[in-house]
Design a protein around this motif. Structure first.
Motif, PDB file in Angstrom:
ATOM      1  N   ALA A  61     -79.333 -36.346  31.454  1.00 15.48           N
ATOM      2  CA  ALA A  61     -79.582 -34.977  31.911  1.00 15.48           C
ATOM      3  C   ALA A  61     -78.913 -33.970  30.982  1.00 15.48           C
ATOM      4  CB  ALA A  61     -79.056 -34.807  33.339  1.00 15.48           C
ATOM      5  N   LEU A  62     -77.658 -34.229  30.634  1.00 19.13           N
ATOM      6  CA  LEU A  62     -76.924 -33.301  29.772  1.00 19.13           C
ATOM      7  C   LEU A  62     -77.516 -33.257  28.370  1.00 19.13           C
ATOM      8  CD1 LEU A  62     -74.596 -31.358  29.524  1.00 19.13           C
ATOM      9  CD2 LEU A  62     -73.095 -33.280  28.986  1.00 19.13           C
ATOM     10  N   ALA A  63     -77.921 -34.415  27.839  1.00 19.95           N
ATOM     11  CA  ALA A  63     -78.504 -34.451  26.490  1.00 19.95           C
ATOM     12  C   ALA A  63     -79.792 -33.634  26.425  1.00 19.95           C
ATOM     13  CB  ALA A  63     -78.782 -35.893  26.085  1.00 19.95           C
ATOM     14  N   ASN A  64     -80.642 -33.762  27.440  1.00 18.99           N
ATOM     15  CA  ASN A  64     -81.900 -33.017  27.443  1.00 18.99           C
ATOM     16  C   ASN A  64     -81.677 -31.527  27.623  1.00 18.99           C
ATOM     17  OD1 ASN A  64     -84.573 -34.724  27.449  1.00 18.99           O
ATOM     18  ND2 ASN A  64     -83.069 -35.946  28.550  1.00 18.99           N
ATOM     19  N   LEU A  65     -80.770 -31.158  28.498  1.00 21.51           N
ATOM     20  CA  LEU A  65     -80.510 -29.731  28.699  1.00 21.51           C
ATOM     21  C   LEU A  65     -79.814 -29.115  27.490  1.00 21.51           C
ATOM     22  CD1 LEU A  65     -79.547 -29.926  32.455  1.00 21.51           C
ATOM     23  CD2 LEU A  65     -81.575 -28.848  31.488  1.00 21.51           C
ATOM     24  N   ALA A  66     -78.988 -29.916  26.795  1.00 22.10           N
ATOM     25  CA  ALA A  66     -78.398 -29.436  25.545  1.00 22.10           C
ATOM     26  C   ALA A  66     -79.489 -29.200  24.505  1.00 22.10           C
ATOM     27  CB  ALA A  66     -77.376 -30.446  25.030  1.00 22.10           C
ATOM     28  N   LEU A  67     -80.462 -30.116  24.438  1.00 21.15           N
ATOM     29  CA  LEU A  67     -81.598 -29.926  23.527  1.00 21.15           C
ATOM     30  C   LEU A  67     -82.321 -28.632  23.854  1.00 21.15           C
ATOM     31  CD1 LEU A  67     -83.729 -30.941  21.431  1.00 21.15           C
ATOM     32  CD2 LEU A  67     -84.857 -32.093  23.347  1.00 21.15           C
ATOM     33  N   ALA A  68     -82.572 -28.383  25.155  1.00 23.90           N
ATOM     34  CA  ALA A  68     -83.295 -27.186  25.568  1.00 23.90           C
ATOM     35  C   ALA A  68     -82.583 -25.910  25.125  1.00 23.90           C
ATOM     36  CB  ALA A  68     -83.468 -27.190  27.085  1.00 23.90           C
ATOM     37  N   VAL A  69     -81.265 -25.920  25.167  1.00 25.56           N
ATOM     38  CA  VAL A  69     -80.495 -24.727  24.779  1.00 25.56           C
ATOM     39  C   VAL A  69     -80.394 -24.595  23.263  1.00 25.56           C
ATOM     40  CG1 VAL A  69     -78.217 -23.637  24.860  1.00 25.56           C
ATOM     41  CG2 VAL A  69     -79.161 -24.700  26.922  1.00 25.56           C
ATOM     42  N   LEU A  70     -80.054 -25.684  22.593  1.00 30.23           N
ATOM     43  CA  LEU A  70     -79.741 -25.601  21.167  1.00 30.23           C
ATOM     44  C   LEU A  70     -80.958 -25.267  20.311  1.00 30.23           C
ATOM     45  CD1 LEU A  70     -77.204 -28.553  20.823  1.00 30.23           C
ATOM     46  CD2 LEU A  70     -76.717 -26.104  20.893  1.00 30.23           C
ATOM     47  N   VAL A  71     -82.175 -25.704  20.706  1.00 26.18           N
ATOM     48  CA  VAL A  71     -83.340 -25.391  19.870  1.00 26.18           C
ATOM     49  C   VAL A  71     -83.697 -23.916  19.924  1.00 26.18           C
ATOM     50  CG1 VAL A  71     -84.334 -27.706  20.031  1.00 26.18           C
ATOM     51  CG2 VAL A  71     -85.011 -25.964  21.691  1.00 26.18           C
ATOM     52  N   ARG A  72     -83.099 -23.169  20.870  1.00 27.24           N
ATOM     53  CA  ARG A  72     -83.320 -21.730  20.932  1.00 27.24           C
ATOM     54  C   ARG A  72     -82.216 -20.944  20.219  1.00 27.24           C
ATOM     55  NH1 ARG A  72     -88.432 -20.196  21.954  1.00 27.24           N
ATOM     56  NH2 ARG A  72     -89.223 -20.912  23.959  1.00 27.24           N
ATOM     57  N   GLN A  73     -81.235 -21.638  19.662  1.00 22.22           N
ATOM     58  CA  GLN A  73     -80.145 -20.960  18.963  1.00 22.22           C
ATOM     59  C   GLN A  73     -80.641 -20.472  17.605  1.00 22.22           C
ATOM     60  OE1 GLN A  73     -77.713 -20.914  16.514  1.00 22.22           O
ATOM     61  NE2 GLN A  73     -76.379 -19.579  17.717  1.00 22.22           N
ATOM     62  N   GLN A  74     -80.291 -19.239  17.239  1.00 21.09           N
ATOM     63  CA  GLN A  74     -80.873 -18.614  16.053  1.00 21.09           C
ATOM     64  C   GLN A  74     -80.601 -19.382  14.766  1.00 21.09           C
ATOM     65  OE1 GLN A  74     -79.207 -16.963  18.493  1.00 21.09           O
ATOM     66  NE2 GLN A  74     -79.992 -14.885  18.764  1.00 21.09           N
ATOM     67  N   TYR A  75     -79.393 -19.911  14.602  1.00 25.41           N
ATOM     68  CA  TYR A  75     -79.106 -20.664  13.386  1.00 25.41           C
ATOM     69  C   TYR A  75     -79.945 -21.945  13.333  1.00 25.41           C
ATOM     70  CZ  TYR A  75     -75.115 -17.709  12.119  1.00 25.41           C
ATOM     71  OH  TYR A  75     -74.331 -16.654  11.733  1.00 25.41           O
TER      72      TYR A  75
END
Length: 415
Positions: A61-75
């Motif tokens: 669950a944490l790995a997928n939600l981290a993916l969801a957040v990080l791919v929207r990070q500008q860098y």
């Protein structure tokens, strides 16, 4: 007002074979393919682990939600574009065509969010601790609201509410994940992942500042906003601005002029916020985040491109036309361009695009943009078409050309 590209009507090339045409259907676009890939990968992991332990479900669950957040990070977004556009123009067109779809990365965000919510629901159903159950069901309720309001029917009709729910709901979700992780004594790995995600979310806000802006209003329909606060962004990037930083943000394409400091934004009347901005002409606005690559940055994958724009869609095209990094041809349909955008801007465009087709819709009506795009693509011997317009026309041009075997790109309105 037209230039030398205005021609007699031309027949469009035939549609490609049915199987290939089906792959170009909007429901099978790369955005949805990426979301499906994430979900299928999670299903494969579930099948391989057969009966995952609560610890495994929590990590998934944490790995997928981290993916969801990080791919929207500008860098991270800028890194995606940099990697995709490293490919030389000598590579086969089919490969470069696919790499150009890099801006569909939002499918990873959707897939990760859905899979993460699913794993967390499964974890909650195995939980017995009362304190954890309270936090878990609160989190699941919040995730359900975020997912439901992010669906296209709600997001398109109530975009301001979607943004607020996504922003404040996301922050609350992150805090609840910290609470859940600390209560469940999950170990150092989840804590490290949460720390990275938290820093990623906070980073754009660490660059929040209020800056001066000089506004020029050539018509009641548009303002040209000029910024010079020590930053000159790269061509094709965007900047988010706001008059109320906790409630509403709007992104616009940066237009830096070669050899000049600062940059411009072209802001057209397209709703309550932009209308108020144009009428009020504020002297200062908030900016935050990191300048981020946009769809037009994929131009370097091709030897020649055609830019198709309507109205204020000229804004995201203009920095690329001025930089002239890739040979390009412009097709621009807009109402009374000089009266709407001013002589200076139109002359600046024609100076770098003397063979552009500028179609005045107030005199000639709305054109067949698919046909005009194809004629420019054919006559200029281009490899791709980039369309910046409203949603309906963008889909018409992009899919009208791709179903005929022509690489075409345009915004997908996933944010």
């Amino acid at each position: 007002m037209t230039t030398s590209l205005e021609r007699q009507s031309t027949d469009l090339p035939p549609l490609t074979a049915l199987p290939r045409r089906l792959l170009k259907h909007p429901r099978l676009m790369h955005y949805n393919r990426l979301a499906a890939l994430v979900l299928v990968t999670n299903l494969a992991f579930l099948w391989a682990s057969w009966s995952p332990s609560p610890r495994t479900m929590g990590h998934a669950a944490l790995a997928n939600l981290a993916l969801a957040v990080l791919v929207r990070q500008q860098y991270v977004i800028n890194l995606f574009f940099r990697l995709a556009t490293w490919a030389p123009t000598t590579w086969p067109l089919k490969i470069r065509w696919t790499l150009g779809k890099v801006y569909h990365f939002g499918g990873l965000h959707v897939g990760g969010a859905l899979a993460g919510a699913g794993w967390f629901l499964a974890l909650t159903l195995t939980t017995t601790d009362p304190a954890l159950l309270l936090v878990s069901w609160t989190l699941i309720t919040l995730l359900a609201v975020i997912v439901a309001t992010a669906l296209p029917p709600f997001r398109s009709r109530h975009h301001d509410h979607f943004e607020k729910i996504h922003r404040f709901g996301g922050w609350t979700t992150l805090g609840l994940f910290w609470t859940h992780t600390l209560l469940s004594s999950s170990g150092p790995v989840p804590l490290t992942v949460l720390a990275v995600v938290t820093f990623s979310v906070a980073l754009p806000w660490l660059r929040l500042r209020k800056v001066d802006v000089r506004l020029e209003r050539p018509s009641p329909h548009v303002v040209l906003a000029r910024f010079d606060h020590g930053e000159t962004p790269f061509a094709g990037s965007s900047t988010a601005i706001s008059r109320s930083p906790l409630t509403e943000w709007h992104s616009f394409a940066n237009v830096p002029a070669p050899g000049e400091p600062g940059f411009r934004l072209t802001i057209s009347r397209a709703g309550d916020w932009t209308g108020s901005f144009i009428d009020d002409l504020p002297s200062r606005v908030w900016v935050k985040g990191i300048t981020t690559a946009g769809v037009a940055n994929i131009e370097t994958l091709f030897t020649k491109v055609v830019y198709v724009a309507t109205g204020s869609g000229i804004g995201p095209c203009l920095p690329h036309l001025l930089a002239a990094e890739v040979p390009s041809r412009l097709v621009w349909a807009t109402r009374d361009p000089r009266a709407t955008y001013g002589d200076a801007l139109v002359d600046e465009i024609l100076a770098v695009q003397p063979h552009a087709l500028v179609w005045d819709t107030s005199r000639k009506g709305k054109p067949d943009m698919v046909r005009l795009a194809y004629e420019a693509y054919r006559d200029f011997d281009a490899e791709a078409v980039i369309c910046i317009s409203n949603k309906k026309l963008t889909w018409q041009v992009v899919h009208g050309l791709e179903r005929r075997g022509i690489p075409a790109y345009g915004a997908i309105w996933d944010s």
